[in-house]
Design a protein around this motif. Structure first.
Motif, short mmCIF file in Angstrom:
data_model
loop_
_atom_site.label_atom_id
_atom_site.label_comp_id
_atom_site.label_asym_id
_atom_site.label_seq_id
_atom_site.Cartn_x
_atom_site.Cartn_y
_atom_site.Cartn_z
N SER A 106 -4.28 -7.88 3.86
CA SER A 106 -5.70 -7.55 4.03
C SER A 106 -6.55 -8.39 3.09
O SER A 106 -6.18 -8.63 1.94
CB SER A 106 -5.94 -6.07 3.73
OG SER A 106 -7.33 -5.78 3.77
N ASP A 134 -9.60 -7.36 2.44
CA ASP A 134 -10.53 -6.40 1.85
C ASP A 134 -10.11 -6.04 0.43
O ASP A 134 -8.92 -5.99 0.11
CB ASP A 134 -10.58 -5.13 2.69
CG ASP A 134 -11.33 -5.32 4.00
OD1 ASP A 134 -12.46 -5.84 3.95
OD2 ASP A 134 -10.78 -4.98 5.06
N LYS A 135 -11.12 -5.76 -0.41
CA LYS A 135 -10.85 -5.19 -1.72
C LYS A 135 -10.79 -3.68 -1.56
O LYS A 135 -11.64 -3.08 -0.91
CB LYS A 135 -11.95 -5.56 -2.72
CG LYS A 135 -11.88 -6.97 -3.24
CD LYS A 135 -12.94 -7.23 -4.30
CE LYS A 135 -12.86 -8.68 -4.78
NZ LYS A 135 -13.94 -8.99 -5.76
N TYR A 136 -9.78 -3.08 -2.16
CA TYR A 136 -9.63 -1.63 -2.11
C TYR A 136 -10.00 -1.04 -3.48
O TYR A 136 -9.69 -1.64 -4.53
CB TYR A 136 -8.20 -1.25 -1.75
CG TYR A 136 -7.89 -1.43 -0.28
CD1 TYR A 136 -7.82 -0.34 0.57
CD2 TYR A 136 -7.71 -2.71 0.26
CE1 TYR A 136 -7.56 -0.51 1.93
CE2 TYR A 136 -7.46 -2.89 1.61
CZ TYR A 136 -7.38 -1.78 2.44
OH TYR A 136 -7.15 -1.95 3.78
N MET A 167 0.82 -1.21 0.00
CA MET A 167 0.00 0.00 0.00
C MET A 167 0.85 1.26 0.00
O MET A 167 0.49 2.27 -0.63
CB MET A 167 -0.93 -0.01 1.22
CG MET A 167 -1.98 1.09 1.20
SD MET A 167 -3.02 0.98 -0.27
CE MET A 167 -4.51 1.78 0.29
N GLU A 178 -15.55 -0.74 4.39
CA GLU A 178 -16.39 0.44 4.50
C GLU A 178 -17.71 0.28 3.78
O GLU A 178 -18.44 1.24 3.57
CB GLU A 178 -15.64 1.66 3.95
CG GLU A 178 -14.33 1.94 4.69
CD GLU A 178 -13.47 2.96 3.96
OE1 GLU A 178 -13.74 3.22 2.77
OE2 GLU A 178 -12.53 3.49 4.57
N ILE A 196 -4.43 -5.71 -1.43
CA ILE A 196 -3.35 -5.18 -0.61
C ILE A 196 -2.80 -6.28 0.30
O ILE A 196 -3.55 -7.04 0.92
CB ILE A 196 -3.86 -4.00 0.25
CG1 ILE A 196 -4.41 -2.90 -0.66
CG2 ILE A 196 -2.75 -3.47 1.13
CD1 ILE A 196 -3.42 -2.33 -1.64
N ASN A 207 -5.50 -7.42 -9.53
CA ASN A 207 -5.68 -5.97 -9.52
C ASN A 207 -6.10 -5.51 -10.92
O ASN A 207 -5.53 -5.96 -11.92
CB ASN A 207 -4.37 -5.28 -9.14
CG ASN A 207 -3.85 -5.73 -7.79
OD1 ASN A 207 -4.29 -5.25 -6.76
ND2 ASN A 207 -2.92 -6.70 -7.79
N CYS A 267 -12.78 0.86 0.66
CA CYS A 267 -12.53 -0.59 0.70
C CYS A 267 -13.79 -1.31 1.15
O CYS A 267 -14.76 -0.70 1.61
CB CYS A 267 -11.35 -0.93 1.61
SG CYS A 267 -11.65 -0.63 3.35
N SER A 268 -13.77 -2.63 1.01
CA SER A 268 -14.95 -3.43 1.35
C SER A 268 -15.30 -3.33 2.83
O SER A 268 -16.45 -3.52 3.21
CB SER A 268 -14.73 -4.88 0.94
OG SER A 268 -13.54 -5.41 1.49
N ASN A 287 0.49 4.17 -2.86
CA ASN A 287 0.21 5.57 -2.56
C ASN A 287 1.27 6.49 -3.16
O ASN A 287 0.95 7.55 -3.72
CB ASN A 287 0.16 5.78 -1.04
CG ASN A 287 -1.17 5.37 -0.45
OD1 ASN A 287 -2.20 5.48 -1.10
ND2 ASN A 287 -1.16 4.88 0.78
N PHE A 342 -10.35 6.99 -2.19
CA PHE A 342 -10.13 5.58 -1.89
C PHE A 342 -11.26 5.05 -1.02
O PHE A 342 -11.92 5.79 -0.29
CB PHE A 342 -8.81 5.41 -1.12
CG PHE A 342 -7.65 5.00 -1.98
CD1 PHE A 342 -7.40 3.66 -2.26
CD2 PHE A 342 -6.80 5.95 -2.50
CE1 PHE A 342 -6.33 3.29 -3.04
CE2 PHE A 342 -5.71 5.59 -3.29
CZ PHE A 342 -5.47 4.26 -3.55
#
Length: 288
Positions: free
Chosen positions: A227, A229-231, A197, A247, A224, A261, A244-245, A201, A242
């Motif tokens: 993690s 989660d999908k970002y 990550m 959220e 990432i 990706n 992610c899942s 960035n 940005f």
């Protein structure tokens, strides 16, 4: 996509969904959808942000079956309130169309999005400019793309006569359309593996700083390191958001799912090889 209208929401029916590129297999897909006519209420065709809407609209008038069983309800153009003016101001080579102007000219409804990022004066100036280009279009103001479906669905706004008055060559066959700016391209990247990550960035920050003016749209799905989660990210010029899942955006990576990706950049003078090389350098395995 095939969609049903229910309590003000679009129910996305994955089995019948189709994100269609201009000049793609649109006719074939529409014919297949007609065989499942009881499964949806509307067909929404989304084109790329730089596409000429005319070829899609033509489809409904050059195929006898589609013309008989479907009607083109409206052409909806979404405008980025923060950045559209610079695209409308672009000077194109002789004979090359300004796609932004063309999309506004064809629109039955213009949705001005991101109104929270401009002043009232800037917004009103933009509305006046849109009206000068297309005085007949309905204008809808919004933030974060929140639109009442009654403003964009089943409004019966498309008029072939109006389009023919504006562009007499509208019904001509493929191959006779206007020229477009060939310096504007789309770069898609797919790369399997987990990303660092920190390096992502840094890369995106550098890219937006150096090429943000020429980078019209960017979006991506990222895996990432460390993690499940999908970002997700999406951007317009130098603005990038940005999520992610975790959220509530989409679903996390399934344990058996390949962590691929996927990125798309649309802009002017993009270096495809350089983008691929620099993104690959963001892999956690490369950064180790």
């Amino acid at each position: 996509m095939a969609a049903s209208k229910d309590h003000g929401c679009l129910e996305r029916t994955r089995k019948f969904a189709a994100l269609i590129a201009v000049r793609g297999d649109l006719v074939k897909i529409l014919h297949k959808l007609l065989k499942r006519r009881n499964k949806f209420d509307y067909i929404i065709i989304e084109t790329t942000g730089l596409a000429d809407p005319a070829p899609v609209a033509q489809t409904f008038f050059v195929d006898d079956i589609l013309q008989e069983q479907l009607s083109l309800d409206a052409i909806v153009t979404v405008v980025d309130a923060k950045h559209v003016q610079q695209h409308l101001d672009e000077i194109k080579p002789e004979g090359v169309e300004n796609e932004s102007v063309e999309q506004l000219a064809f629109a039955d409804v213009v949705v001005i999005n991101k109104t929270d990022l401009v002043t009232t004066s800037e917004k009103n100036t933009l509305k006046l400019r849109i009206k000068r280009i297309n005085g007949a279009a309905k204008i809808v103001e919004t933030t974060k793309g929140q639109v009442d479906l009654d403003d964009v669905l089943n409004i019966k706004a498309f008029s072939l006569q109006k389009v023919l008055e504006m562009e007499p060559d509208f019904m001509k066959e493929e191959g006779q359309e206007h020229l477009h700016d060939e310096s504007v391209i789309s770069v898609g990247i797919e790369l399997e593996g987990n990303l660092d990550m920190h390096y992502v960035n840094m890369w995106l920050s550098k890219l937006l700083t150096e090429q943000g003016v020429d980078l019209f749209r960017s979006k991506g799905i990222l895996a990432i390191e460390g993690s499940d989660d999908k970002y997700f990210f999406q951007g317009v010029h130098m603005l990038l958001s940005f999520g992610c899942s975790a959220e509530g955006m989409g679903q996390p990576w399934d344990p058996d799912e390949k962590r691929v990706n996927k990125l798309v950049f649309i802009g002017r003078n993009l270096d495809r090889a350089e983008l691929n090389k620099n993104f690959r350098a963001c892999l956690a395995s490369a950064a180790a």
